[in-house]
Design a protein around this motif. Structure first.
Motif, PDB file in Angstrom:
ATOM      1  N   PRO A  34     -44.281  13.668   3.299  1.00 33.14           N
ATOM      2  CA  PRO A  34     -45.523  14.289   2.282  1.00 33.14           C
ATOM      3  C   PRO A  34     -44.942  15.362   1.103  1.00 33.14           C
ATOM      4  O   PRO A  34     -45.638  15.211   0.068  1.00 33.14           O
ATOM      5  CB  PRO A  34     -46.306  14.502   2.791  1.00 33.14           C
ATOM      6  CG  PRO A  34     -47.302  14.570   3.902  1.00 33.14           C
ATOM      7  CD  PRO A  34     -45.501  14.946   4.923  1.00 33.14           C
ATOM      8  N   ARG A  35     -44.472  16.191   1.552  1.00 32.54           N
ATOM      9  CA  ARG A  35     -43.660  17.284   1.055  1.00 32.54           C
ATOM     10  C   ARG A  35     -41.965  17.279   0.126  1.00 32.54           C
ATOM     11  O   ARG A  35     -41.676  18.491  -0.058  1.00 32.54           O
ATOM     12  CB  ARG A  35     -44.139  18.733   1.284  1.00 32.54           C
ATOM     13  CG  ARG A  35     -46.035  18.427   1.571  1.00 32.54           C
ATOM     14  CD  ARG A  35     -46.275  20.233   1.562  1.00 32.54           C
ATOM     15  NE  ARG A  35     -45.686  21.267   0.416  1.00 32.54           N
ATOM     16  CZ  ARG A  35     -46.521  21.637  -0.633  1.00 32.54           C
ATOM     17  NH1 ARG A  35     -47.699  21.829  -0.278  1.00 32.54           N
ATOM     18  NH2 ARG A  35     -46.307  22.932  -1.069  1.00 32.54           N
ATOM     19  N   LEU A  36     -41.692  16.485  -0.105  1.00 22.87           N
ATOM     20  CA  LEU A  36     -39.698  16.413   0.462  1.00 22.87           C
ATOM     21  C   LEU A  36     -39.811  15.226  -0.841  1.00 22.87           C
ATOM     22  O   LEU A  36     -40.667  14.177  -0.709  1.00 22.87           O
ATOM     23  CB  LEU A  36     -39.714  16.822   1.616  1.00 22.87           C
ATOM     24  CG  LEU A  36     -39.776  15.897   2.816  1.00 22.87           C
ATOM     25  CD1 LEU A  36     -39.221  14.247   2.702  1.00 22.87           C
ATOM     26  CD2 LEU A  36     -39.174  17.022   3.664  1.00 22.87           C
ATOM     27  N   ALA A  37     -38.577  15.177  -1.411  1.00 24.84           N
ATOM     28  CA  ALA A  37     -37.978  13.947  -1.218  1.00 24.84           C
ATOM     29  C   ALA A  37     -36.297  14.163  -1.097  1.00 24.84           C
ATOM     30  O   ALA A  37     -35.758  15.167  -0.623  1.00 24.84           O
ATOM     31  CB  ALA A  37     -37.743  14.650  -3.274  1.00 24.84           C
ATOM     32  N   VAL A  38     -36.187  12.787  -0.583  1.00 25.75           N
ATOM     33  CA  VAL A  38     -34.521  12.298   0.023  1.00 25.75           C
ATOM     34  C   VAL A  38     -34.071  11.195  -0.689  1.00 25.75           C
ATOM     35  O   VAL A  38     -34.182  10.709  -1.213  1.00 25.75           O
ATOM     36  CB  VAL A  38     -35.128  11.261   1.314  1.00 25.75           C
ATOM     37  CG1 VAL A  38     -33.712  11.357   2.108  1.00 25.75           C
ATOM     38  CG2 VAL A  38     -35.844  12.363   2.475  1.00 25.75           C
ATOM     39  N   GLU A  39     -33.250  11.630  -0.571  1.00 23.40           N
ATOM     40  CA  GLU A  39     -32.000  11.173  -1.691  1.00 23.40           C
ATOM     41  C   GLU A  39     -30.908  10.816  -0.745  1.00 23.40           C
ATOM     42  O   GLU A  39     -30.420  10.848   0.265  1.00 23.40           O
ATOM     43  CB  GLU A  39     -30.983  12.072  -2.309  1.00 23.40           C
ATOM     44  CG  GLU A  39     -30.099  11.014  -3.724  1.00 23.40           C
ATOM     45  CD  GLU A  39     -29.383  12.428  -4.865  1.00 23.40           C
ATOM     46  OE1 GLU A  39     -28.321  12.959  -4.577  1.00 23.40           O
ATOM     47  OE2 GLU A  39     -29.952  12.376  -5.240  1.00 23.40           O
ATOM     48  N   LEU A  40     -30.343   9.541  -0.630  1.00 24.95           N
ATOM     49  CA  LEU A  40     -29.664   8.897   0.547  1.00 24.95           C
ATOM     50  C   LEU A  40     -27.866   7.933  -0.090  1.00 24.95           C
ATOM     51  O   LEU A  40     -27.979   7.274  -1.034  1.00 24.95           O
ATOM     52  CB  LEU A  40     -30.425   7.639   1.178  1.00 24.95           C
ATOM     53  CG  LEU A  40     -29.886   7.159   2.012  1.00 24.95           C
ATOM     54  CD1 LEU A  40     -28.934   7.861   3.277  1.00 24.95           C
ATOM     55  CD2 LEU A  40     -30.016   5.792   3.133  1.00 24.95           C
ATOM     56  N   ASN A  41     -27.409   8.362  -0.246  1.00 31.65           N
ATOM     57  CA  ASN A  41     -26.074   7.947  -0.900  1.00 31.65           C
ATOM     58  C   ASN A  41     -26.131   8.369  -2.372  1.00 31.65           C
ATOM     59  O   ASN A  41     -26.312   7.142  -3.327  1.00 31.65           O
ATOM     60  CB  ASN A  41     -25.353   6.667  -0.050  1.00 31.65           C
ATOM     61  CG  ASN A  41     -25.114   7.029   1.526  1.00 31.65           C
ATOM     62  OD1 ASN A  41     -24.799   7.776   1.377  1.00 31.65           O
ATOM     63  ND2 ASN A  41     -25.913   5.797   2.172  1.00 31.65           N
ATOM     64  N   ARG A  42     -26.661   9.119  -2.871  1.00 31.51           N
ATOM     65  CA  ARG A  42     -26.749   9.893  -4.592  1.00 31.51           C
ATOM     66  C   ARG A  42     -28.160   9.016  -5.245  1.00 31.51           C
ATOM     67  O   ARG A  42     -27.633   8.634  -6.231  1.00 31.51           O
ATOM     68  CB  ARG A  42     -25.185   9.192  -5.233  1.00 31.51           C
ATOM     69  CG  ARG A  42     -24.404  10.095  -4.901  1.00 31.51           C
ATOM     70  CD  ARG A  42     -23.210  10.752  -5.669  1.00 31.51           C
ATOM     71  NE  ARG A  42     -22.093  11.776  -5.044  1.00 31.51           N
ATOM     72  CZ  ARG A  42     -22.063  11.970  -4.922  1.00 31.51           C
ATOM     73  NH1 ARG A  42     -22.687  12.459  -6.134  1.00 31.51           N
ATOM     74  NH2 ARG A  42     -21.221  13.780  -4.739  1.00 31.51           N
ATOM     75  N   GLU A  43     -28.556   8.070  -4.090  1.00 31.18           N
ATOM     76  CA  GLU A  43     -29.841   7.290  -4.324  1.00 31.18           C
ATOM     77  C   GLU A  43     -31.361   7.753  -3.686  1.00 31.18           C
ATOM     78  O   GLU A  43     -31.057   7.891  -2.928  1.00 31.18           O
ATOM     79  CB  GLU A  43     -29.671   5.991  -4.409  1.00 31.18           C
ATOM     80  CG  GLU A  43     -28.688   5.444  -5.074  1.00 31.18           C
ATOM     81  CD  GLU A  43     -28.661   3.742  -5.424  1.00 31.18           C
ATOM     82  OE1 GLU A  43     -29.618   3.275  -4.783  1.00 31.18           O
ATOM     83  OE2 GLU A  43     -27.550   3.140  -5.511  1.00 31.18           O
ATOM     84  N   LEU A  44     -32.178   8.000  -5.408  1.00 33.04           N
ATOM     85  CA  LEU A  44     -33.687   8.068  -4.456  1.00 33.04           C
ATOM     86  C   LEU A  44     -34.097   7.747  -3.610  1.00 33.04           C
ATOM     87  O   LEU A  44     -34.634   6.526  -4.562  1.00 33.04           O
ATOM     88  CB  LEU A  44     -34.686   8.673  -5.540  1.00 33.04           C
ATOM     89  CG  LEU A  44     -36.207   9.152  -5.002  1.00 33.04           C
ATOM     90  CD1 LEU A  44     -35.460  10.711  -4.645  1.00 33.04           C
ATOM     91  CD2 LEU A  44     -36.653   9.341  -6.831  1.00 33.04           C
ATOM     92  N   LEU A  45     -34.578   7.399  -2.742  1.00 32.65           N
ATOM     93  CA  LEU A  45     -35.225   6.833  -1.376  1.00 32.65           C
ATOM     94  C   LEU A  45     -36.355   7.007  -1.671  1.00 32.65           C
ATOM     95  O   LEU A  45     -37.195   7.552  -1.141  1.00 32.65           O
ATOM     96  CB  LEU A  45     -34.568   7.401   0.370  1.00 32.65           C
ATOM     97  CG  LEU A  45     -34.750   6.745   1.368  1.00 32.65           C
ATOM     98  CD1 LEU A  45     -34.019   5.005   0.938  1.00 32.65           C
ATOM     99  CD2 LEU A  45     -34.496   6.922   2.549  1.00 32.65           C
ATOM    100  N   PRO A  46     -37.082   5.664  -2.394  1.00 32.03           N
ATOM    101  CA  PRO A  46     -38.748   5.948  -2.134  1.00 32.03           C
ATOM    102  C   PRO A  46     -39.060   5.696  -0.176  1.00 32.03           C
ATOM    103  O   PRO A  46     -38.256   5.353   0.903  1.00 32.03           O
ATOM    104  CB  PRO A  46     -38.545   4.334  -2.559  1.00 32.03           C
ATOM    105  CG  PRO A  46     -38.164   3.625  -2.970  1.00 32.03           C
ATOM    106  CD  PRO A  46     -36.745   4.705  -2.214  1.00 32.03           C
TER     107      PRO A  46
END
Length: 69
Positions: A34-46
């Motif tokens: 709940p306290r992080l953001a993930v970028e996968l292959n240069r795109e923000l992952l919902p």
């Protein structure tokens, strides 16, 4: 038995067991989803897409939000 995959995690190569989803990776790393953001292959992952399976060569950036004032 599936062979391991190699991903780039925050700029560092990591060998991981396969199959592995983004959510499973976060659990393996003991990161609070709940306290992080993930970028996968240069795109923000919902968050709704955290069940996506990781593939060999994927690049992830994980940023943890820290509260404060």
């Amino acid at each position: 038995m599936p062979s391991p995959i190699t991903i780039e995690l925050n700029g560092e190569p990591r060998s991981l067991p396969a199959p592995l989803t983004v959510r499973e990776l976060l659990e393996l790393l003991a990161l609070p989803a709940p306290r992080l953001a993930v970028e996968l292959n240069r795109e923000l992952l919902p968050r709704a897409d955290f069940e996506r399976r990781l593939a060999d060569g994927d690049r992830l950036e994980i940023v943890t939000f820290v509260g404060g004032g």
